[in-house]
Design an enzyme around this catalytic site. Structure first.
Site, PDB file in Angstrom:
ATOM      1  N   HIS A  90       0.742  -1.203   0.019  1.00  0.00           N
ATOM      2  CA  HIS A  90       0.087  -0.082  -0.092  1.00  0.00           C
ATOM      3  C   HIS A  90       0.952   1.029   0.054  1.00  0.00           C
ATOM      4  O   HIS A  90       2.122   1.280   0.698  1.00  0.00           O
ATOM      5  CB  HIS A  90      -0.808  -0.160   1.019  1.00  0.00           C
ATOM      6  CG  HIS A  90      -0.209  -0.133   2.404  1.00  0.00           C
ATOM      7  ND1 HIS A  90       0.258   1.073   3.146  1.00  0.00           N
ATOM      8  CD2 HIS A  90       0.187  -1.058   3.279  1.00  0.00           C
ATOM      9  CE1 HIS A  90       0.828   0.667   4.301  1.00  0.00           C
ATOM     10  NE2 HIS A  90       0.758  -0.787   4.472  1.00  0.00           N
ATOM     11  N   ASP A  91       0.440   2.220  -0.839  1.00  0.00           N
ATOM     12  CA  ASP A  91       1.135   3.653  -0.845  1.00  0.00           C
ATOM     13  C   ASP A  91       2.318   3.799  -1.232  1.00  0.00           C
ATOM     14  O   ASP A  91       3.320   4.709  -1.174  1.00  0.00           O
ATOM     15  CB  ASP A  91       0.962   4.092   0.650  1.00  0.00           C
ATOM     16  CG  ASP A  91      -0.447   4.312   0.980  1.00  0.00           C
ATOM     17  OD1 ASP A  91      -1.382   5.113   0.677  1.00  0.00           O
ATOM     18  OD2 ASP A  91      -0.610   3.518   2.143  1.00  0.00           O
ATOM     19  N   GLY A 146       4.840  -1.007   3.007  1.00  0.00           N
ATOM     20  CA  GLY A 146       4.278   0.043   2.728  1.00  0.00           C
ATOM     21  C   GLY A 146       4.873   1.489   2.537  1.00  0.00           C
ATOM     22  O   GLY A 146       5.954   1.534   3.243  1.00  0.00           O
TER      23      GLY A 146
END
Length: 262
Positions: free
Chosen positions: A125-126, A143
């Site tokens: 994520h991200d 992340g």
């Protein structure tokens, strides 16, 4: 909206609310969920899952068992609307996973164009991935990792959350990265350490000898001069005036927040 030229295998599942542009191909037993948008010429091979608010550009190739746009593995994630954006002409090989973002960091995972993700690469994520990067088998990005353009990361390498990997760097296989890797640097190990600059890679990309010499000088200032990083930054800033290649170091220092590998 599904363009009339799209080819969807009879065993594939494409939910309502999916956008497939011209000449997209969807292979057997693949699943594409509501909200997904796929650009012209992209090929989704068999047994691929694409979910969520995922936008994929043109002429990508996504191989079997890839999982694209799934929810993040962050325990703080509570079902908020988040996104994944993928550019053009990427090759996403077998069992690659790419997760949507989290609201803690803007809610968006971003992948550029012309990248190669080899088997079992994980993009958490991200993450923010630039263009023309290569991720060998089993590379794992935690992340919020940033990987700048033309970086090459060797197989079985794991990168700690919030780390930044600089442009034109090359990471040897089996490395554990817990701090930021400068542009142009070759590095390897657990924990990852620098071993000079990526000379061969720079030559292949057309860097002139004088520019490579300047980059090598900056490397020596940082790693061999005995100066503190703050002292080195000042000297590099003076050198970088009107030198685009060296400006990458200045830009990198401004966004680095974990400290650099030493």
């Amino acid at each position: 909206m599904i363009h009339e030229s799209v080819q969807i295998h009879s065993t594939a599942i494409v939910e309502e609310g999916v956008t497939l542009d011209a000449n997209v191909r969807v292979g057997a037993f693949s699943y594409i969920g509501t909200g997904v948008k796929i650009g012209a010429g992209t090929e989704v091979k068999m047994h691929v899952i694409i979910k969520g608010a995922t936008k994929i550009g043109c002429d990508n190739k996504i191989f079997q068992f890839a999982s694209i746009g799934e929810e993040s593995q962050d325990l703080k994630y509570a079902g908020e609307p988040t996104t994944l954006e993928i550019g053009d002409r990427n090759t996403i090989r077998e069992s690659v996973t790419m997760h949507r973002g989290t609201v803690q960091n803007g809610g968006n995972t971003q992948v550029g164009s012309d990248n190669l993700f080899m088997i079992n690469t994980h993009v958490a994520h991200d993450c923010i991935i630039g263009d023309r990067c290569i991720f060998a088998n089993n590379v794992t990005l935690a992340g919020h990792v940033t990987v700048d353009d033309f970086a090459i990361i060797g197989g079985m390498t794991a990168i700690h959350q919030f780390c930044t990997i600089g442009s034109h760097s090359m990471i040897g296989g089996g490395s554990i990265i817990v701090k930021d890797v400068l542009p142009y640097v070759m590095a390897q190990g657990n924990h990852c350490s620098p071993f000079g600059i990526n000379v061969e890679g720079l030559k292949r990309r057309g860097f002139e000898k004088s520019v490579i010499k300047d980059i090598r000088t900056v490397y020596k200032i940082i790693y061999r001069s005995g100066k503190t990083l703050e002292e080195a930054k000042k000297e590099i800033a003076e050198m970088a005036d009107n030198k685009k290649a060296l400006q990458l170091f200045i830009d990198f220092f401004e966004k680095s927040n974990r400290g650099i590998i030493r």
